[in-house]
Design a protein around this motif. Structure first.
Motif, PDB file in Angstrom:
ATOM      1  N   VAL A 245      46.236 -42.090  15.989  1.00 60.36           N
ATOM      2  CA  VAL A 245      46.192 -42.563  15.611  1.00 60.36           C
ATOM      3  C   VAL A 245      45.407 -44.521  15.171  1.00 60.36           C
ATOM      4  O   VAL A 245      45.143 -44.598  15.262  1.00 60.36           O
TER       5      VAL A 245
ATOM      6  N   SER B 192      37.761 -39.891  18.188  1.00 64.22           N
ATOM      7  CA  SER B 192      37.798 -41.186  16.896  1.00 64.22           C
ATOM      8  C   SER B 192      39.172 -40.874  16.420  1.00 64.22           C
ATOM      9  O   SER B 192      39.825 -40.001  16.091  1.00 64.22           O
TER      10      SER B 192
ATOM     11  N   ASP C 176      40.448 -42.298  13.637  1.00 62.77           N
ATOM     12  CA  ASP C 176      40.647 -41.541  12.027  1.00 62.77           C
ATOM     13  C   ASP C 176      40.975 -39.902  12.107  1.00 62.77           C
ATOM     14  O   ASP C 176      41.247 -39.454  11.626  1.00 62.77           O
ATOM     15  N   ASP C 177      40.264 -39.131  13.465  1.00 62.44           N
ATOM     16  CA  ASP C 177      40.616 -37.680  13.219  1.00 62.44           C
ATOM     17  C   ASP C 177      41.867 -37.787  12.529  1.00 62.44           C
ATOM     18  O   ASP C 177      41.910 -37.023  11.986  1.00 62.44           O
TER      19      ASP C 177
ATOM     20  N   LEU D  78      43.940 -38.714  11.114  1.00 63.03           N
ATOM     21  CA  LEU D  78      44.244 -39.107   9.095  1.00 63.03           C
ATOM     22  C   LEU D  78      42.975 -38.072   8.590  1.00 63.03           C
ATOM     23  O   LEU D  78      43.602 -37.659   8.074  1.00 63.03           O
ATOM     24  N   ARG D  79      42.705 -38.331   8.700  1.00 62.82           N
ATOM     25  CA  ARG D  79      41.392 -37.325   7.936  1.00 62.82           C
ATOM     26  C   ARG D  79      41.658 -36.104   7.935  1.00 62.82           C
ATOM     27  O   ARG D  79      41.739 -34.882   6.440  1.00 62.82           O
TER      28      ARG D  79
ATOM     29  N   PRO E 275      36.200 -46.089   6.792  1.00 60.11           N
ATOM     30  CA  PRO E 275      37.054 -46.483   7.659  1.00 60.11           C
ATOM     31  C   PRO E 275      38.122 -47.155   6.967  1.00 60.11           C
ATOM     32  O   PRO E 275      39.121 -47.745   7.771  1.00 60.11           O
TER      33      PRO E 275
ATOM     34  N   GLU F  74      39.447 -47.298   4.603  1.00 57.24           N
ATOM     35  CA  GLU F  74      40.759 -46.343   4.231  1.00 57.24           C
ATOM     36  C   GLU F  74      42.182 -45.827   4.856  1.00 57.24           C
ATOM     37  O   GLU F  74      42.966 -46.420   4.984  1.00 57.24           O
ATOM     38  N   PHE F  75      41.050 -45.783   5.985  1.00 54.37           N
ATOM     39  CA  PHE F  75      41.842 -45.319   7.145  1.00 54.37           C
ATOM     40  C   PHE F  75      42.500 -46.764   7.774  1.00 54.37           C
ATOM     41  O   PHE F  75      43.996 -46.668   8.564  1.00 54.37           O
ATOM     42  N   ASP F  76      41.903 -47.732   8.346  1.00 53.06           N
ATOM     43  CA  ASP F  76      43.062 -49.248   8.263  1.00 53.06           C
ATOM     44  C   ASP F  76      43.567 -50.142   7.574  1.00 53.06           C
ATOM     45  O   ASP F  76      44.886 -49.686   8.179  1.00 53.06           O
TER      46      ASP F  76
ATOM     47  N   ARG G 179      46.607 -47.821   8.136  1.00 51.65           N
ATOM     48  CA  ARG G 179      47.427 -48.063   9.829  1.00 51.65           C
ATOM     49  C   ARG G 179      48.006 -49.345   9.117  1.00 51.65           C
ATOM     50  O   ARG G 179      49.565 -49.334   9.624  1.00 51.65           O
TER      51      ARG G 179
END
Length: 374
Positions: free
Chosen positions: A265, A275, A277-278, A280-281, A315, A317-319, A322
């Motif tokens: 993460v 990545s 993000d992977d 989380l995705r 990105p 949303e993933f941030d 985090r």
């Protein structure tokens, strides 16, 4: 920063022995040579059956080519630490412990299918690569299903070959017999752990305890505990040494997996090869996620439920996820557990009834495995 550079930095900070104590460069070269020699033979075998089978060997080779070789290193130092009356040729032992890399390759490719991962070690995941091959060759049917089926078979083939390499390594029949029980237990555990991961992702085994159960059986056992025990068994070590492997291996294996979860993460993609993000995705249900959900307020839980595992999330949303993991204290709690479990393992290493050079090597490996950036 490389594992070696991280280790040198940590030496000054915590007094741990330098990574050179583990002789990783020599071990990695020997393991790689053993894998290449074995795969060259298998390539000839499959090519003789049909030339279209060669890509299967090439894929296993690519999967086995990467990695840190920590599992063979733990097994080797288990053997060195317990070596006594049962003398085995070192070259044969190195070939035997290299078989762990095929178990690992099998777990990786199956895990990527289960998670729907897109990349692995800076290249397309196996199922993605074979789907692309299907489409490029204009084969009939669904390319995605072709890729998934091919990946399952590649993982199965790697697991089959792990057994063959161990058996053909050149270790004595007595050593093979001593190692067999640990080997069989390890391969059962990692497969069962994959199912527990699947169940956990579907809502079974909820919460932090569920995440830790998955981590123990899916990764921790076959990363440290069982490789150590494999080496000790090859050397003919007794129950006391095998118990010491558990005292070392379970906390250290857990810390290793938790570090992997944090890097999945918060890691640098240029270093990790995937990545950030992977995970989380893909919606990986790690301890980091479980603790975030536990500590978050209603808004945080809503964000987690909306973004985690959503393929279309972006990105930003993933941030936000985090930031939530950090603001809830979940990341700090995982880091604290990594530190605590690593310290517990290092204390067990210091007390283990193993040769002094093995204890120094294992201590260095413990720090490298849990403070890495990839």
């Amino acid at each position: 920063m490389t594992v070696g550079a991280q280790q040198r930095d940590s030496d000054a900070a915590d007094g741990s022995p330098p990574l050179e104590a583990a002789g990783l460069d020599r071990l990695r070269a020997a393991v790689s040579a053993a894998l290449d020699e074995f795969l060259d033979r298998q390539s000839d075998v499959l090519a003789a059956m049909d030339a279209t089978l060669v890509p299967l060997v090439d894929e296993v080779r690519a999967l086995a080519a990467g990695g840190k070789r920590l599992r063979p290193a733990f097994a080797y130092w288990g053997w060195r630490g317990a070596r006594g009356a049962h003398g085995e040729d070192e070259a044969a032992v190195l070939r035997a412990v290299a078989a762990l890399e095929f178990v690992h390759a099998s777990a990786l490719v199956h895990d990527d299918v289960m998670d729907g991962a897109q990349t692995r070690r800076g290249r397309p995941a196996t199922h993605i690569g074979f789907a692309t091959r299907h489409d490029a060759s204009r084969l009939e049917g669904d390319g995605r299903l072709f890729g998934t089926g091919a990946a399952i078979l590649v993982g199965d083939l790697a697991l089959v070959w792990s057994d063959e390499l161990l058996r053909r390594s050149g270790i004595s029949a007595a050593a093979l017999g001593r190692a067999r029980g640990v080997w069989d237990t390890m391969r059962t555990e990692v497969t069962a752990g994959q199912y527990l991961d699947l169940l956990h992702a579907a809502g079974g085994l909820p919460g932090p305890d569920g995440a830790l159960t998955v981590a123990r059986y899916k990764s921790a056992g076959y990363t440290v505990q069982r490789p150590l025990q494999l080496g000790v068994a090859l050397a003919g070590g007794g129950p006391e040494m095998l118990e010491a492997c558990t005292a070392i291996g379970l906390p250290l294996g857990e810390a290793f997996q938790l570090r992997d979860d944090v890097l999945g993460v918060f890691g640098d993609p240029e270093v990790t090869g995937k990545s950030a993000d992977d995970d989380l995705r893909e919606g990986k249900q790690t301890l980091l996620v479980a603790l975030t959900e536990q500590a978050a307020d209603a808004g945080g839980r809503a964000l987690l439920g909306d973004v985690l595992g959503r393929a279309t999330a972006g990105p930003d949303e993933f941030d936000a996820l985090r930031r939530l993991m950090e603001s809830t204290g979940a990341r700090a709690a995982v880091e604290e557990r990594i530190t605590e479990r690593t310290a517990l393992a290092r204390s067990a290493i210091a007390a283990a009834p193993l040769a002094a050079d093995a204890r120094a090597a294992l201590d260095a490996l413990a720090v490298a495995a849990t403070s890495r950036s990839a």
